[in-house]
Write a protein that holds these residues in place. Structure first.
Motif, short mmCIF file in Angstrom:
data_model
loop_
_atom_site.label_atom_id
_atom_site.label_comp_id
_atom_site.label_asym_id
_atom_site.label_seq_id
_atom_site.Cartn_x
_atom_site.Cartn_y
_atom_site.Cartn_z
N SER A 31 0.83 -1.21 0.00
CA SER A 31 0.00 0.00 0.00
C SER A 31 0.87 1.26 0.00
N LEU A 32 1.94 1.25 0.80
CA LEU A 32 2.88 2.38 0.80
C LEU A 32 3.66 2.43 -0.51
N HIS A 33 4.06 1.26 -0.98
CA HIS A 33 4.80 1.15 -2.25
C HIS A 33 3.98 1.73 -3.40
N GLU A 34 2.69 1.43 -3.41
CA GLU A 34 1.80 1.90 -4.48
C GLU A 34 1.64 3.41 -4.45
N LYS A 35 1.52 3.97 -3.26
CA LYS A 35 1.36 5.43 -3.13
C LYS A 35 2.59 6.16 -3.62
N PHE A 36 3.77 5.65 -3.25
CA PHE A 36 5.02 6.30 -3.66
C PHE A 36 5.20 6.24 -5.17
N TYR A 37 5.04 5.05 -5.75
CA TYR A 37 5.28 4.90 -7.18
C TYR A 37 4.16 5.51 -8.02
N SER A 38 2.97 5.62 -7.45
CA SER A 38 1.89 6.30 -8.17
C SER A 38 2.20 7.79 -8.31
N ALA A 39 2.70 8.40 -7.23
CA ALA A 39 3.09 9.81 -7.28
C ALA A 39 4.27 10.02 -8.23
#
Length: 405
Positions: A31-39
């Motif tokens: 979930s944290l990984h997705e937020k970072f790479y989405s940004a």
């Protein structure tokens, strides 16, 4: 209890532990990984869109993949010469390049679609010939008075999936030699010396095995992609396969970069150790078999539509069996000649029950929408049947009383 039974139970225990690890550690991390790479994806994509006129045609995803793979040479040389800071930076740069090539690939896909729409609006009403695709049943040869080259489904599929294939293989071509070099940097003494050796060796073997499986899957793939599945999930895991790959890639690359630096070696070892269950799970899912069954009695002739259906069924699993309850010798031999068909069962039962599926090792039954029901209601209730619609989407088949409800 035999050795085989012990091994099966041991692997079942390992699978349970890995699944627990995925659900409790990896899922929250993703979930944290997705937020970072989405940004990061939005930032890079905006940068590409704002500089559209300045981006060269050669700046493609494959170019980035090849460029970051070549960096394995200076990385190995620097490690051999005793350097640590620069090789560590190159590993992080390569990891960033792995993300960047995905952004660039999506960018060029969108650009290509924009150009096709512009050409379609300009050439509206024209009857220029186009190459057939696996989902274009309305294709017709237009007489032009000159020879026309038409790309086969297989070559078209290889061209379409080459980027993802070479990206995955090049990841391993970079990181495996680096790990082999890092084996020589492990201190000759220490409490966790052998743990470092075993971790690196396991990761090397897992990634080599994964690369071999990738090669085989690419060159033995059928000529069309697998249908999208709605209302059903083949996996019961808490984490999807592509998410396992993302977490594994992050742990491996960040761990390798930190492992190279003497001050952060043990922190890097922790990241690499956390990647071990993910590497195991990645290989396990790749080698996991899924046997599909297709009823051949409804085939009137083996035309391109039937071949497309067989390819779709095969693409959904690892093995395809076609069954015939009627004596159709010519059709049976034709099915045997199809490269996407692994086995043919003659004198198959007209109604498939769960006992037959278990005896033949069949996991799922695939049919076309509108086909007559050739499985028992018990088999339907067991969620073992899928129907592929004309929209190339596979949906679970239900018994008539369930549909009425």
């Amino acid at each position: 209890m035999g050795a085989l039974e012990i091994a099966i139970k041991l692997f079942a225990l390992v699978d349970s532990i890995v699944e627990l690890y995925l659900g409790t550690v990896i899922k929250p991390f993703l979930s944290l990984h997705e937020k970072f790479y989405s940004a990061l994806n939005k930032t890079l994509r905006k940068l590409l869109d704002d500089n559209k006129s300045k981006i060269a045609d050669w700046f493609t995803a494959n170019f980035i993949t090849y460029a970051r793979t070549v960096l394995v040479v200076p990385t190995l040389l620097l490690l051999a010469w005793g350097h640590t800071l620069l090789p560590s930076f190159i590993v992080i740069l390569v990891d960033f390049g792995d993300f960047l090539d995905g952004v660039v690939a999506r960018y060029w896909v969108d650009i290509k679609q924009e150009l096709e729409l512009e050409e379609a609006s300009k050439d509206k009403g024209s009857s220029r010939p186009t190459s057939p695709t696996s989902d274009d049943d309305s294709f017709e040869i237009v007489t032009t008075g000159s020879p026309q080259k038409i790309i086969s489904w297989q070559v078209s599929h290889w061209n379409r999936t080459y980027g993802g294939f070479v990206d995955a293989v090049c990841d391993k071509a970079f990181v495996v030699p680096c790990w082999i070099a890092l084996l020589h940097s492990i201190p000759s003494s220490g409490h966790i010396r052998w743990a470092q050796y075993l971790t690196l060796i396991f990761l090397i073997l897992a990634e080599v095995a994964s690369g071999c499986i990738r090669f085989r899957a690419y060159f033995t793939s059928v000529g069309i992609p697998a249908p999208k599945v709605e209302g059903f999930d083949f996996s019961t895991s808490a984490v999807k396969a592509d998410h396992v790959g993302k977490a594994k890639q992050t742990f491996e690359m960040v761990g390798s970069a930190l492992f190279i630096l003497p001050l952060t070696r043990y922190l890097g070892f922790v990241f690499l150790f956390l990647a071990v269950p993910l590497a195991y799970e990645s290989v396990r899912r790749k080698v996991n078999s899924r046997v599909m069954y297709v009823n051949g009695n409804g085939f009137e002739k083996m035309d391109h539509k039937v071949l497309k259906f067989l390819m779709q069924a095969k693409a959904m699993g690892s093995k395809l069996i076609v069954g015939f309850s009627e004596k159709k010798t010519d059709m049976i031999l034709t099915a045997c000649a199809c490269s996407c068909v692994d086995e043919v069962i003659a004198e198959a039962p007209k109604k498939l029950d769960l006992m037959f599926l278990e005896k033949q090792g069949i996991d799922y039954v695939i049919s076309s929408v509108g086909d007559e029901q050739f499985v028992t209601d018990e088999t339907l209730g067991a969620a073992r049947c899928l129907a592929i619609g004309e929209d190339a989407i596979a949906r679970p088949l239900k018994a008539k009383d369930e549909k009425a409800d």
